[in-house]
Design a protein around this motif. Structure first.
Motif, PDB file in Angstrom:
ATOM      1  N   LYS A 156      24.825 -50.295  41.276  1.00 44.52           N
ATOM      2  CA  LYS A 156      23.893 -49.176  41.428  1.00 44.52           C
ATOM      3  C   LYS A 156      24.280 -48.014  40.521  1.00 44.52           C
ATOM      4  O   LYS A 156      23.423 -47.446  39.814  1.00 44.52           O
TER       5      LYS A 156
ATOM      6  N   GLU B 181      22.057 -46.663  37.303  1.00 48.75           N
ATOM      7  CA  GLU B 181      21.593 -45.276  37.251  1.00 48.75           C
ATOM      8  C   GLU B 181      22.098 -44.583  35.983  1.00 48.75           C
ATOM      9  O   GLU B 181      21.347 -43.832  35.335  1.00 48.75           O
TER      10      GLU B 181
ATOM     11  N   THR C 185      19.705 -43.167  32.963  1.00 49.56           N
ATOM     12  CA  THR C 185      19.760 -41.754  32.586  1.00 49.56           C
ATOM     13  C   THR C 185      20.069 -41.585  31.098  1.00 49.56           C
ATOM     14  O   THR C 185      19.397 -40.826  30.386  1.00 49.56           O
TER      15      THR C 185
END
Length: 392
Positions: A93, A97, A101
């Motif tokens: 996770k 992420e 980003t």
């Protein structure tokens, strides 16, 4: 504990002046120690080194590759030692992420440095011209494309190796990663590819049933991987950029139709399917789900096309047998008219000299250049009964 936020890559994306001259960048690059993956790589990036036209770019290229490999080595070592599902899910996770980003940051930088795309169009052309251009802007554009490819490699390596934590149903492939993380299509200059399986990945080994029945199922696949790699179709025209892009688009359309027709397994990766048209001898991991007679007829028809380059020893029989693991069936009486029509549609889609039909509204006007990919429209184009639109 390593935080898995890829902060170091965020710092590198500033693309600061780490040296004052080309010679200093060359010296600095030569002093860097390359960090390799401690596990067999699942993905690789084929870089057109012509676009790395300055020592600064080559210096930063090594730094980014090292940081991605460092991250993967740290993550894999931790997860192999711990093995808990919760920790694996957490690391996946956090990495996803961070990749999302940073990929978004790279795309924003590209919009700022190259708002109309003209810099990248020049860089990715067959004859790029680096003289008389804004060197700093061009360097930054090239670097952001490279960073994006490395970020996606980072995620796919970790995802595939530890897929047991999330299951295989929601796995990203290369095309989906580019679409989701970078709002773009896979890059041809920094071309990310799924490597041949040299060994069972952690994900496969963890997910595989341990019954004797499962072991029997895996035996043929292992033998097939150890054999000489089979032929693929030599379709792409890589020395002509526009033709190559059109061909890749057409292959993607064929891929979607084969899934729609249930001719191949729905879990087939687009990049595996695309590799079947590369002309390279390799296993493409495509599971054929229609009849053997359709497959034999399709391969024979494709090999007769002028846009497929002839290869000594490459025959419909060899492809059906060695690439797909099927027994050739030349009894074409078993093929109904609907299947034969779909073979003709396939031949049409791959022929970039043939434009494809555009969807039209009630007044007969095309609707924003939207292609009509229905079987009916494509059959009408093949028979010459419809006005056609774009080559795409």
């Amino acid at each position: 504990m390593y935080n898995f936020t890829l902060n170091r890559i965020h710092e590198l994306m500033a693309f600061d002046e780490a040296a004052s001259s080309d010679s200093e960048y060359m010296k600095a690059a030569g002093q860097l120690t390359s960090i390799k993956l401690e596990t067999t790589p699942l993905y690789g990036i084929e870089t057109n080194m012509a676009v790395m036209f300055t020592p600064k770019l080559r210096y930063y290229k090594i730094l980014v590759e090292n940081e991605v490999n460092r991250h993967l080595n740290e993550a894999n070592a931790l997860l192999e030692a711990d093995g808990s599902g919760d920790l694996t899910a957490f690391v996946l996770k956090k990495t996803r992420e961070a990749v999302q980003t940073l990929a978004n940051d790279a795309q924003r930088e590209l919009l700022f440095s190259d708002p109309d795309g003209s810099i990248w169009q020049n860089v990715s052309s067959l004859t790029p011209n680096f003289m008389g251009t804004d060197k700093a802007a061009t360097e930054r554009v090239v670097f952001m494309h490279h960073v994006t490819a490395e970020l996606i490699r980072c995620w796919l390596e970790l995802q595939d190796r530890h897929a047991h934590a999330t299951g295989t149903a929601g796995l990203f492939d290369i095309a989906l990663c580019y679409a989701s993380f970078a709002n773009s299509v896979p890059d041809n200059i920094f071309r990310l590819t799924r490597l041949e399986k040299q060994e069972e990945t952690h994900a496969t080994a963890t997910c595989a049933p341990t019954t004797s029945k499962a072991t029997k199922k895996k035996s043929p696949a292992k033998v097939n991987q150890d054999a000489n790699p089979p032929y693929t179709l030599d379709y792409y025209t890589k020395d002509r950029e526009n033709a190559f892009k059109m061909q890749r688009n057409r292959v993607l359309l064929v891929f979607k139709k084969f899934i729609e027709w249930k001719w191949i397994n729905k879990d087939t990766r687009p990049e595996d399917f695309e590799s079947f048209f590369s002309g390279k001898e390799r296993h493409c991991n495509i599971k054929w789900t229609a009849t053997n007679s359709i497959l034999t007829y399709l391969m024979k028809s494709l090999l007769e096309q002028a846009y497929i380059t002839k290869q000594t020893g490459c025959s419909a029989r060899s492809i059906v047998t060695n690439q797909f693991g099927k027994n050739p069936d030349n009894n074409y009486s078993r093929i109904d008219d609907a299947a034969k029509a779909k073979v003709k549609i396939t031949l049409l889609l791959l022929d970039i000299s043939k434009p494809l039909p555009e969807r039209r509204n009630a007044s007969g006007y095309s609707t924003e250049n939207d292609l009509d990919m229905s079987d009916k429209a494509l059959q009408e184009v093949y028979s010459g009964a419809m006005h056609v639109g774009k080559h795409t």
